[in-house]
Design an enzyme around this catalytic site. Structure first.
Site, PDB file in Angstrom:
ATOM      1  N   ASP A 170       0.882  -1.168   0.000  1.00  0.00           N
ATOM      2  CA  ASP A 170       0.000   0.000   0.000  1.00  0.00           C
ATOM      3  C   ASP A 170       0.926   1.225   0.000  1.00  0.00           C
ATOM      4  O   ASP A 170       2.118   1.102   0.296  1.00  0.00           O
ATOM      5  CB  ASP A 170      -0.872  -0.038   1.271  1.00  0.00           C
ATOM      6  N   LEU A 171       0.417   2.381  -0.357  1.00  0.00           N
ATOM      7  CA  LEU A 171       1.273   3.581  -0.427  1.00  0.00           C
ATOM      8  C   LEU A 171       1.158   4.464   0.825  1.00  0.00           C
ATOM      9  O   LEU A 171       2.087   4.538   1.638  1.00  0.00           O
ATOM     10  CB  LEU A 171       0.901   4.403  -1.666  1.00  0.00           C
TER      11      LEU A 171
ATOM     12  N   THR B 120       1.767  10.115   4.091  1.00  0.00           N
ATOM     13  CA  THR B 120       0.932  11.140   3.449  1.00  0.00           C
ATOM     14  C   THR B 120      -0.405  11.347   4.170  1.00  0.00           C
ATOM     15  O   THR B 120      -1.116  12.303   3.860  1.00  0.00           O
ATOM     16  CB  THR B 120       0.664  10.761   1.980  1.00  0.00           C
TER      17      THR B 120
HETATM   18  C1  BG6 Z   1      -5.605   6.068   0.317  1.00  0.00           C
HETATM   19  C2  BG6 Z   1      -5.572   6.908   1.575  1.00  0.00           C
HETATM   20  O1  BG6 Z   1      -4.361   5.467   0.114  1.00  0.00           O
HETATM   21  O2  BG6 Z   1      -5.933   6.877  -0.808  1.00  0.00           O
HETATM   22  C3  BG6 Z   1      -6.887   7.638   1.742  1.00  0.00           C
HETATM   23  O3  BG6 Z   1      -5.316   6.067   2.692  1.00  0.00           O
HETATM   24  C4  BG6 Z   1      -7.184   8.460   0.501  1.00  0.00           C
HETATM   25  O4  BG6 Z   1      -6.825   8.447   2.885  1.00  0.00           O
HETATM   26  C5  BG6 Z   1      -7.188   7.550  -0.733  1.00  0.00           C
HETATM   27  O5  BG6 Z   1      -8.427   9.098   0.612  1.00  0.00           O
HETATM   28  C6  BG6 Z   1      -7.432   8.308  -2.029  1.00  0.00           C
HETATM   29  O6  BG6 Z   1      -6.361   9.153  -2.293  1.00  0.00           O
HETATM   30  P1  BG6 Z   1      -6.318  10.264  -3.430  1.00  0.00           P
HETATM   31  O7  BG6 Z   1      -4.853  10.637  -3.490  1.00  0.00           O
HETATM   32  O8  BG6 Z   1      -6.782   9.624  -4.692  1.00  0.00           O
HETATM   33  O9  BG6 Z   1      -7.195  11.384  -2.996  1.00  0.00           O
HETATM   34 MG    MG Z   2      -2.714   3.212   3.557  1.00  0.00          MG
END
Ligand code: BG6
Ligand code: MG
Length: 218
Positions: free
Chosen positions: A9-10, A17
């Site tokens: 996962d990122l 982030t």
């Molecule tokens: C997930 C995060 O990896 O990505 C969430 O944990 C986030 O908090 C979701 O809402 C979507 O991210 P993005 O960058 O597309 O707004």
């Molecule tokens: Mg995560």
């Protein structure tokens, strides 16, 4: 033939982030006239942008037209991107790069399995893009975690069987997705929150080489 596929996962696993997502959601909430706490932000981990906004508006008891909803989605993301633009290598969480390097040295498959639509630019910013053979992100999935789609697409991409995939996740929904996919789930973060995981670590500094070796061979 590679032994195993390691799917990361990122947000919250590779980079911290979550704090930037929080600041951007908090700004929007404040503009709309209510508070948004760090505890409430826990609910947003692993959850799509759209779903996050739905939850936020529920918290603030706010109703919105489709047009207004879409505008707030854009506004939040634009604000989030101002933080992302400033990111560099120093924001990679401790020992993540060491683990990626070790997996590469051992010739294992590496993929990203994230709900974020900003995954690719973030990996580029922190200089980790070359480590990933496959990137499955919020742009390539139709169903959100805990649906296993994101991880199953990664496995298919890497031509690996789900039972030969190992998932690193910091969200409850992500751990559930990995379990449903019949993959090995590794919780990164609070063990009490991520108790459904097969293994738990506070962060990668706690993970011994011996453990990764075992994952590759089992
Ligand atoms: C997930 C995060 O990896 O990505 C969430 O944990 C986030 O908090 C979701 O809402 C979507 O991210 P993005 O960058 O597309 O707004
Ligand atoms: Mg995560």
């Amino acid at each position: 033939m590679k032994d195993k596929a390691f799917i990361f996962d990122l947000d919250g696993v590779i980079v911290d982030t979550a704090k930037y997502h929080y600041l951007a959601w908090k700004k929007l909430a404040n503009e709309l006239g209510f508070e948004f706490t760090e505890e409430q932000n826990e609910m947003f981990k692993g959850v799509s942008r759209k779903r996050c906004l739905e939850i936020l508006l529920d918290l603030g008891n706010i109703e919105a037209s489709q047009e207004q909803f879409d505008r707030w989605m854009v506004e939040k993301n634009e604000d989030y991107l101002t933080y992302i633009e400033k990111m560099d290598e120093s924001e990679i969480l401790p020992k993540v790069k060491k683990v990626l390097k070790y997996l590469k040295k051992k010739d294992q498959s590496i993929a990203l399995g994230s709900a974020s639509k900003n995954a690719q630019p973030i990996l580029e910013k922190v200089g980790l893009l070359p480590y990933f053979e496959s990137i499955v992100d919020g742009n390539s999935v139709t169903k959100a975690k805990p649906d296993p789609e994101v991880f199953l697409i990664a496995a298919k991409d890497l031509k690996m069987k789900p039972e030969d995939c190992i998932v690193f996740e910091d969200s409850v929904a992500g751990i559930q997705a990995a379990n449903i996919a019949n993959m090995v789930s590794i919780g990164i973060g609070d063990e009490k929150v991520l108790h459904e995981a097969d293994y738990n670590f506070k962060d990668f500094t706690e993970m011994k080489k011996k453990f990764i070796k075992k994952l590759i061979k089992e």
